[in-house]
Design an enzyme around this catalytic site. Structure first.
Site, PDB file in Angstrom:
ATOM      1  N   ILE A  17       0.890  -1.076   0.089  1.00  0.00           N
ATOM      2  CA  ILE A  17      -0.041   0.098   0.088  1.00  0.00           C
ATOM      3  C   ILE A  17       0.777   1.203  -0.022  1.00  0.00           C
ATOM      4  O   ILE A  17       0.344   2.269  -0.678  1.00  0.00           O
ATOM      5  CB  ILE A  17      -1.139  -0.221   1.133  1.00  0.00           C
ATOM      6  CG1 ILE A  17      -2.219   1.025   0.945  1.00  0.00           C
ATOM      7  CG2 ILE A  17      -0.433   0.255   2.700  1.00  0.00           C
ATOM      8  CD1 ILE A  17      -3.630   0.591   1.275  1.00  0.00           C
ATOM      9  N   GLY A  38       3.237  -3.791  11.549  1.00  0.00           N
ATOM     10  CA  GLY A  38       2.277  -3.967  10.209  1.00  0.00           C
ATOM     11  C   GLY A  38       2.504  -2.932   9.274  1.00  0.00           C
ATOM     12  O   GLY A  38       3.364  -2.201   8.857  1.00  0.00           O
ATOM     13  N   ASP A  40       0.936   0.095   9.412  1.00  0.00           N
ATOM     14  CA  ASP A  40       1.137   1.292  10.131  1.00  0.00           C
ATOM     15  C   ASP A  40       2.815   1.628  10.013  1.00  0.00           C
ATOM     16  O   ASP A  40       3.103   2.762   9.830  1.00  0.00           O
ATOM     17  CB  ASP A  40       0.569   1.260  11.529  1.00  0.00           C
ATOM     18  CG  ASP A  40       0.302   2.545  12.392  1.00  0.00           C
ATOM     19  OD1 ASP A  40       0.667   3.437  11.706  1.00  0.00           O
ATOM     20  OD2 ASP A  40       0.024   2.514  13.561  1.00  0.00           O
ATOM     21  N   SER A 123      -7.733  -4.756  10.237  1.00  0.00           N
ATOM     22  CA  SER A 123      -7.872  -5.527  11.338  1.00  0.00           C
ATOM     23  C   SER A 123      -7.431  -7.028  10.958  1.00  0.00           C
ATOM     24  O   SER A 123      -7.367  -8.073  11.799  1.00  0.00           O
ATOM     25  CB  SER A 123      -9.225  -5.616  11.944  1.00  0.00           C
ATOM     26  OG  SER A 123      -9.485  -4.579  12.637  1.00  0.00           O
ATOM     27  N   TYR A 127      -4.409  -7.557  14.628  1.00  0.00           N
ATOM     28  CA  TYR A 127      -5.845  -7.505  15.319  1.00  0.00           C
ATOM     29  C   TYR A 127      -6.476  -8.507  15.223  1.00  0.00           C
ATOM     30  O   TYR A 127      -7.832  -8.831  15.648  1.00  0.00           O
ATOM     31  CB  TYR A 127      -6.589  -6.076  14.887  1.00  0.00           C
ATOM     32  CG  TYR A 127      -6.366  -5.107  15.669  1.00  0.00           C
ATOM     33  CD1 TYR A 127      -4.938  -5.150  16.598  1.00  0.00           C
ATOM     34  CD2 TYR A 127      -6.731  -3.601  15.443  1.00  0.00           C
ATOM     35  CE1 TYR A 127      -4.615  -3.697  17.128  1.00  0.00           C
ATOM     36  CE2 TYR A 127      -6.392  -2.580  15.910  1.00  0.00           C
ATOM     37  CZ  TYR A 127      -5.178  -2.298  16.878  1.00  0.00           C
ATOM     38  OH  TYR A 127      -4.913  -1.337  17.520  1.00  0.00           O
TER      39      TYR A 127
HETATM   40  N1  AR6 Z   1       0.696  -3.087   2.280  1.00  0.00           N
HETATM   41  C1  AR6 Z   1      -0.428  -3.967   2.252  1.00  0.00           C
HETATM   42  N2  AR6 Z   1      -1.003  -4.582   3.136  1.00  0.00           N
HETATM   43  C2  AR6 Z   1      -0.234  -4.610   4.317  1.00  0.00           C
HETATM   44  C3  AR6 Z   1       1.128  -4.332   4.183  1.00  0.00           C
HETATM   45  C4  AR6 Z   1       1.605  -3.216   3.410  1.00  0.00           C
HETATM   46  N3  AR6 Z   1       2.938  -2.837   3.148  1.00  0.00           N
HETATM   47  N4  AR6 Z   1       1.786  -4.659   5.440  1.00  0.00           N
HETATM   48  C5  AR6 Z   1       0.870  -5.475   5.973  1.00  0.00           C
HETATM   49  N5  AR6 Z   1      -0.061  -5.538   5.356  1.00  0.00           N
HETATM   50  P1  AR6 Z   1      -2.014  -5.024  10.233  1.00  0.00           P
HETATM   51  P2  AR6 Z   1      -4.369  -4.453  11.893  1.00  0.00           P
HETATM   52  C6  AR6 Z   1      -1.478  -6.223   5.656  1.00  0.00           C
HETATM   53  O1  AR6 Z   1      -1.244  -5.902  11.230  1.00  0.00           O
HETATM   54  O2  AR6 Z   1      -4.451  -6.025  11.809  1.00  0.00           O
HETATM   55  C7  AR6 Z   1      -0.331  -1.877  13.965  1.00  0.00           C
HETATM   56  O3  AR6 Z   1       0.695  -2.179  14.883  1.00  0.00           O
HETATM   57  C8  AR6 Z   1      -1.374  -7.566   6.542  1.00  0.00           C
HETATM   58  O4  AR6 Z   1      -0.929  -8.779   5.866  1.00  0.00           O
HETATM   59  O5  AR6 Z   1      -0.854  -3.979   9.613  1.00  0.00           O
HETATM   60  O6  AR6 Z   1      -5.551  -3.619  11.642  1.00  0.00           O
HETATM   61  C9  AR6 Z   1      -1.202  -0.898  14.256  1.00  0.00           C
HETATM   62  O7  AR6 Z   1      -0.546   0.198  14.959  1.00  0.00           O
HETATM   63  C10 AR6 Z   1      -2.905  -7.395   7.046  1.00  0.00           C
HETATM   64  O8  AR6 Z   1      -3.529  -8.307   6.020  1.00  0.00           O
HETATM   65  O9  AR6 Z   1      -3.197  -4.450  10.922  1.00  0.00           O
HETATM   66  C11 AR6 Z   1      -1.988  -1.470  15.220  1.00  0.00           C
HETATM   67  O10 AR6 Z   1      -1.781  -1.481  16.729  1.00  0.00           O
HETATM   68  C12 AR6 Z   1      -3.353  -6.150   6.931  1.00  0.00           C
HETATM   69  O11 AR6 Z   1      -2.219  -5.359   6.087  1.00  0.00           O
HETATM   70  C13 AR6 Z   1      -2.265  -2.802  14.832  1.00  0.00           C
HETATM   71  O12 AR6 Z   1      -1.087  -3.024  14.269  1.00  0.00           O
HETATM   72  C14 AR6 Z   1      -3.460  -5.527   8.268  1.00  0.00           C
HETATM   73  O13 AR6 Z   1      -2.447  -6.073   8.958  1.00  0.00           O
HETATM   74  C15 AR6 Z   1      -3.294  -2.929  13.739  1.00  0.00           C
HETATM   75  O14 AR6 Z   1      -3.719  -4.019  13.264  1.00  0.00           O
END
Ligand code: AR6
Length: 189
Positions: A17, A38, A40, A123, A127
């Site tokens: 993203i 992640g 973020d 999420s 999450y």
């Molecule tokens: N591009 C697209 N998708 C991604 C990328 C990327 N670069 N990196 C990861 N994903 P997550 P959450 C996917 O854990 O579950 C953070 O610490 C990943 O595979 O990023 O909402 C925040 O500060 C997954 O399918 O977010 C919060 O504390 C999706 O993005 C917490 O994590 C979301 O994974 C939020 O957790």
């Protein structure tokens, strides 16, 4: 994969993203808005420290809500930070809160006259939201929004791995089939 809802497109792609050139990318943040792991972490690294500085001025964000900042070193001009629910058992308002995270992000895009927005699968990482359930909620919320609003014109979901993309494609195909059935059975005028 791409489908059209009124004048808008919903697009599913596999990718990162942080590389998207849409007007906004959505960050799956936490309530502090002060960064994390992640997606973020990846967004903050790519945008540079100015993003965290602006986030510090926002006073956090409630679960299910969203806030907008500039994109700094990203290709996207804006970041919409939203907070999805931490998944427990699905009985603690998680579906409503996840739908709200998507809806509030789309509303902010519209209010700021943004034509295109890219979402991660909110999420479904740290999450712990089950992928297929989350895909249903995400795509249903986006489809419903675009049925009743003329913007944004492009809503892209950027899925990080092949299996998550497959899940979203299967769910969107179900929705597309249903929309076609509805339009075929609509009375002729
Ligand atoms: N591009 C697209 N998708 C991604 C990328 C990327 N670069 N990196 C990861 N994903 P997550 P959450 C996917 O854990 O579950 C953070 O610490 C990943 O595979 O990023 O909402 C925040 O500060 C997954 O399918 O977010 C919060 O504390 C999706 O993005 C917490 O994590 C979301 O994974 C939020 O957790």
């Amino acid at each position: 994969m791409q489908i059209q809802i009124n004048e808008s497109q919903i697009e599913l792609v596999r990718g990162d993203i942080t590389q998207q050139e849409t007007d906004a990318i959505v960050n799956a943040a936490n309530e502090s808005l002060l960064g994390g792991g992640g997606v973020d972490g990846a967004i903050h690294r790519a945008a540079g420290p100015e993003l965290l500085a602006e986030c510090r001025t926002l006073g956090g964000c409630a679960t299910g809500d969203a806030k907008i900042t500039r994109g700094y070193r990203l290709k996207a001009r804006h970041v919409i930070h939203t907070v999805g629910p931490i998944y427990r058992d699905g009985k603690h308002n998680e579906p409503q809160l996840l739908a709200s995270a998507y809806r509030r992000s789309l509303e902010l895009a519209r209010e700021n006259n943004l034509a295109s927005i890219a979402f991660p699968a909110i999420s479904t990482g740290i999450y712990g939201y089950p992928r297929t359930e989350a895909a249903h909620i995400a795509l249903r919320t986006i489809v419903e929004f675009l049925k009743t609003h003329a913007a944004p014109k492009l809503v892209r979901m950027v899925l990080f791995d092949a299996e998550t993309l497959n899940v979203h494609e299967r769910v969107l195909q179900e929705f597309a089939g249903r929309a076609e059935q509805e339009s075929n059975s609509a009375p002729e005028t």
